[in-house]
Design a protein around this motif. Structure first.
Motif, PDB file in Angstrom:
ATOM      1  N   ASP A  47       0.719  -1.010  -0.068  1.00  0.00           N
ATOM      2  CA  ASP A  47      -0.008   0.233   0.293  1.00  0.00           C
ATOM      3  C   ASP A  47       0.857   1.338  -0.172  1.00  0.00           C
ATOM      4  O   ASP A  47       0.537   2.479  -0.021  1.00  0.00           O
ATOM      5  N   SER A  48       2.473   1.396   0.028  1.00  0.00           N
ATOM      6  CA  SER A  48       2.704   2.210  -0.309  1.00  0.00           C
ATOM      7  C   SER A  48       2.794   3.381  -1.996  1.00  0.00           C
ATOM      8  O   SER A  48       2.352   2.396  -2.655  1.00  0.00           O
ATOM      9  N   TRP A  49       2.922   4.017  -1.440  1.00  0.00           N
ATOM     10  CA  TRP A  49       2.555   5.046  -3.120  1.00  0.00           C
ATOM     11  C   TRP A  49       3.636   4.332  -4.383  1.00  0.00           C
ATOM     12  O   TRP A  49       3.307   5.004  -5.542  1.00  0.00           O
ATOM     13  N   PHE A  50       4.629   3.992  -3.674  1.00  0.00           N
ATOM     14  CA  PHE A  50       5.358   3.328  -4.456  1.00  0.00           C
ATOM     15  C   PHE A  50       5.157   2.351  -5.471  1.00  0.00           C
ATOM     16  O   PHE A  50       6.078   1.206  -6.277  1.00  0.00           O
ATOM     17  N   ALA A  51       4.787   1.540  -4.418  1.00  0.00           N
ATOM     18  CA  ALA A  51       4.119  -0.147  -5.147  1.00  0.00           C
ATOM     19  C   ALA A  51       3.711  -0.011  -6.607  1.00  0.00           C
ATOM     20  O   ALA A  51       3.941  -1.338  -7.031  1.00  0.00           O
ATOM     21  N   PRO A  52       3.334   0.837  -6.876  1.00  0.00           N
ATOM     22  CA  PRO A  52       2.824   0.775  -8.346  1.00  0.00           C
ATOM     23  C   PRO A  52       3.620   1.030  -9.333  1.00  0.00           C
ATOM     24  O   PRO A  52       3.530   0.768 -10.194  1.00  0.00           O
ATOM     25  N   LEU A  53       4.799   1.241  -9.185  1.00  0.00           N
ATOM     26  CA  LEU A  53       6.265   1.342 -10.149  1.00  0.00           C
ATOM     27  C   LEU A  53       6.720   0.393 -10.391  1.00  0.00           C
ATOM     28  O   LEU A  53       6.543  -0.711  -9.590  1.00  0.00           O
ATOM     29  N   SER A  54       6.852   0.118 -11.505  1.00  0.00           N
ATOM     30  CA  SER A  54       8.066  -0.582 -12.155  1.00  0.00           C
ATOM     31  C   SER A  54       8.980  -0.675 -12.966  1.00  0.00           C
ATOM     32  O   SER A  54       8.153   0.459 -13.660  1.00  0.00           O
ATOM     33  N   ILE A  55       9.107  -1.895 -13.792  1.00  0.00           N
ATOM     34  CA  ILE A  55      10.420  -1.318 -14.507  1.00  0.00           C
ATOM     35  C   ILE A  55       9.267  -1.063 -15.898  1.00  0.00           C
ATOM     36  O   ILE A  55       9.389  -0.760 -17.325  1.00  0.00           O
TER      37      ILE A  55
END
Length: 357
Positions: A10-18
């Motif tokens: 649930d952290s703000w950067f969870a959706p980030l990916s390569i």
């Protein structure tokens, strides 16, 4: 079996990916149009042609353009020319299409005017779906496939697009599976592809417009994983089947073949599977895979669709020294992911002909 679900991010950067970073690059610095905009902007500022910014930006634009052209040429050499696709004339057969990815593709094509036949043992919940006809069929049963094929021919016409999407996941260690479960898994995940292709391919070859065969495989077919021995073996076989079939169909250029090798999909079939690194190996949404499959079918192309990024480069894993392969497996957590597997719970003891992957 442990039914504990993995912790959510649930952290703000969870959706980030390569993959997100790559998508941004592909529409900016790695896109030929954008690359050529940069030197044009410098020129608009009256920069001389031999200044460093101009030389660097033009060199980069030429490099990106050559890469783009090389990719287009490589695809044409590998797969040939496209076939004409008229959705009003297409008859699409989708196995395991009453839920998940199969249902998504069926609904999109049904709304767009194509004629869609869904083959599944599970009933279709929304029987009023536009353009979709449901046929109850166990794709592990050759007699049922033959009967349903005759019904489709009579009711809808000759199928021109076959999407082999049916799959089951046991999620058990080999020693915990009984023989009947192994038989059912291999029949559904592998042998059903042979049965449906043998049934529907002759009609495509005789069709004036040709046809398209879509093979839903998995990255697990390249890697293997603990508690997925049956599934991995079947998907490796499906990938080999696709490659061999594509070679045999070179004398029929109007028949297109599409191989899909995704990573973990966010479908009920893989509920509870733990993904150790969502940055490197993000869970793929079915709609993203559906868009790529539909795009390739619409363009009348043969293709290999791998999602996310690591799925397109997974073949290089087998090039690594065996010691490094073992270290990579341990760091990636690929053999721990199924420990929290839940799957799709239903009254049936077997998830026969469920949807992907």
């Amino acid at each position: 079996m442990n039914t504990t679900r993995p912790p959510t991010h649930d952290s703000w950067f969870a959706p980030l990916s390569i993959d997100i970073f790559l998508k941004v690059l592909n529409i900016t610095l790695l896109h030929p149009f954008v690359a050529w905009i940069i030197p044009l902007c410098f020129r608009a500022e009256h920069q001389a042609w031999d200044t460093r910014p101009m030389v660097v930006s033009i060199t980069w634009a030429i490099f990106v353009t050559l890469l783009w052209m090389g990719n287009v040429m490589s695809h044409k050499i590998a797969y040939g020319m496209h076939r004409e696709v008229d959705l009003n004339e297409e008859v699409i057969v989708i196995t395991g299409g009453t839920s998940g990815l199969g249902l998504l593709i069926a609904e999109v094509y049904g709304m767009r005017g194509a004629t869609v036949a869904i083959l599944d043992t599970k009933p279709l919940e929304n029987t009023e779906s536009r353009g979709i006809t449901y046929y109850q069929c166990d794709v592990t049963d050759k007699a049922q496939i033959a009967r349903v094929a005759a019904d489709i021919e009579r009711d809808l016409g000759t199928p021109t697009i076959l999407i082999n999407n049916a799959a089951v996941v046991l999620g058990k260690k080999l020693l915990d599976m009984d023989i009947n479960e192994i038989d059912n898994s291999l029949k559904t995940n592998l042998l059903s592809h042979f049965y449906t292709i043998k049934t529907f391919l002759p009609g495509m070859i005789n069709s004036e417009t040709g046809g398209t065969i879509v093979t839903m495989s998995s990255v697990i077919g390249h890697l293997g994983a603990a508690q997925l021995s049956d599934y991995a073996a079947a998907k490796a076989g499906v990938t080999a089947l696709h490659k061999s079939l594509a070679a045999e169909l070179q004398e029929y250029p109007e028949i297109k073949t599409i191989l899909v090798t995704p990573g973990q999909l966010s479908t009920p079939l893989f509920n509870g599977v733990h993904t150790p690194s969502r940055f490197i190996a993000p869970v793929v949404e079915p709609i993203e895979v559906a868009k790529e499959v539909i795009k390739a079918i619409d363009l009348g192309l043969s293709d290999h669709i791998g999602m996310p990024l690591y799925a397109r480069w997974v073949d290089w894993y087998n090039v690594l020294p065996v010691g490094l392969q073992k270290i990579t497996r341990k760091l990636s957590g690929v053999d721990r992911g199924m420990k929290t597997f839940v799957g799709r719970k239903s009254p049936e003891t077997s998830e026969k002909n469920g949807s992907l992957i």
